[in-house]
Design an enzyme around this catalytic site. Sequence first.
Site, PDB file in Angstrom:
ATOM      1  N   SER A 150      18.913  37.692 -58.365  1.00  0.00           N
ATOM      2  CA  SER A 150      18.019  38.494 -57.775  1.00  0.00           C
ATOM      3  C   SER A 150      17.924  38.009 -56.268  1.00  0.00           C
ATOM      4  O   SER A 150      18.838  37.781 -55.722  1.00  0.00           O
ATOM      5  CB  SER A 150      16.371  38.783 -58.265  1.00  0.00           C
ATOM      6  OG  SER A 150      16.118  39.934 -57.833  1.00  0.00           O
ATOM      7  N   GLU A 243      20.580  49.030 -63.091  1.00  0.00           N
ATOM      8  CA  GLU A 243      19.830  48.494 -61.918  1.00  0.00           C
ATOM      9  C   GLU A 243      19.987  49.201 -60.832  1.00  0.00           C
ATOM     10  O   GLU A 243      20.803  49.612 -60.268  1.00  0.00           O
ATOM     11  CB  GLU A 243      20.444  46.975 -61.557  1.00  0.00           C
ATOM     12  CG  GLU A 243      20.353  46.014 -62.827  1.00  0.00           C
ATOM     13  CD  GLU A 243      20.748  44.669 -62.304  1.00  0.00           C
ATOM     14  OE1 GLU A 243      19.997  44.157 -61.213  1.00  0.00           O
ATOM     15  OE2 GLU A 243      21.499  43.919 -62.823  1.00  0.00           O
ATOM     16  N   HIS A 273      18.014  44.522 -64.748  1.00  0.00           N
ATOM     17  CA  HIS A 273      17.719  43.274 -63.810  1.00  0.00           C
ATOM     18  C   HIS A 273      17.841  42.077 -64.435  1.00  0.00           C
ATOM     19  O   HIS A 273      16.912  41.777 -65.374  1.00  0.00           O
ATOM     20  CB  HIS A 273      16.695  43.812 -62.933  1.00  0.00           C
ATOM     21  CG  HIS A 273      16.631  42.937 -61.848  1.00  0.00           C
ATOM     22  ND1 HIS A 273      17.863  42.778 -60.705  1.00  0.00           N
ATOM     23  CD2 HIS A 273      15.769  42.025 -61.010  1.00  0.00           C
ATOM     24  CE1 HIS A 273      17.431  42.010 -59.912  1.00  0.00           C
ATOM     25  NE2 HIS A 273      16.198  41.751 -60.036  1.00  0.00           N
TER      26      HIS A 273
END
Length: 301
Positions: A150, A243, A273
């Site tokens: 991320s 995502e 995610h």
Amino acid sequence: MADWKDPEIAAVRGLLAAMPDAPATEGLTFAERRPGMDAFGDMAPLPEGHVYEAVTFAGRPAERHTPPGADPTKVILYLHGGGYCLGSPRSHRGLTAQLAHSAGAVAVTPDYRMAPEDPYPAAVDDALAAYKALLDEGFAAAKIVIAGDSAGGGLTLATALAARAAGLPQPAGLFLISPWASMTPTGVSYEAKLATDPMITGAALAEFAAAYLGGKADDGLASPIRSDFTGLAPMLIHVGSEEVLLSDALAVAERAGLAAVPVTLEVWPEMIHVWHAFYGFLGAGRAAIAKGGSWIAERLS
């Protein structure tokens, strides 16, 4: 409601829906959200025989992971996710441990400074300092892989770019898990996947981006997809098909390709995610960690 072919990802979605104290909960400050994310990390099982210890690294708190039988000359610098405002070595302890175990390498996870208390470029400065510290410890650049999920994926790219600018050698590889690589939403997935992404919303991304930038310009280290990737290390990118950040991963792969950087992009069907973090419940998470670990081991060989 979508009919997911993988029953385990459907169960993970149910788990997320039942977590009112998840890090993305609206109305809480970032400081109030952090304990919840750390608590999620506490639930993650560690491999048998795995050892981790709290250390001070490059002037910051950190954790060092040593899997059984790990080659002490090979290391993963793992940069945790959490939108540059949440997360810690503790929240990502399990994922870091599993990846290090799969790769047969030690790992270091720095507790880099976070926004809004310490906005950009504090995280980049700390991550670059950690990379320099590994080199100063005697690790060869060819025996270091930088990895992150991320925001940590975006920070992985920023660290490689900052290392290039500083005249430092590139690491052996960059493993990017669901990278957030642009402070400004770009790409069709930001709209197309809003209904199927159970973790990320446009409003949340805007909140995190504003906190991270702290009023500073959105440049090529804050948003790495604005940068030229020429000379960066080979990359492996993992991203889920469901995502919001799918477009970021695609853009990173395109940037790498334009710069003739070796890049492998894997889009995992039905995955969300950073599905790797749910390895305790999700076979696809364990498989993704195994593939990432194998790639890292190959890069470090």
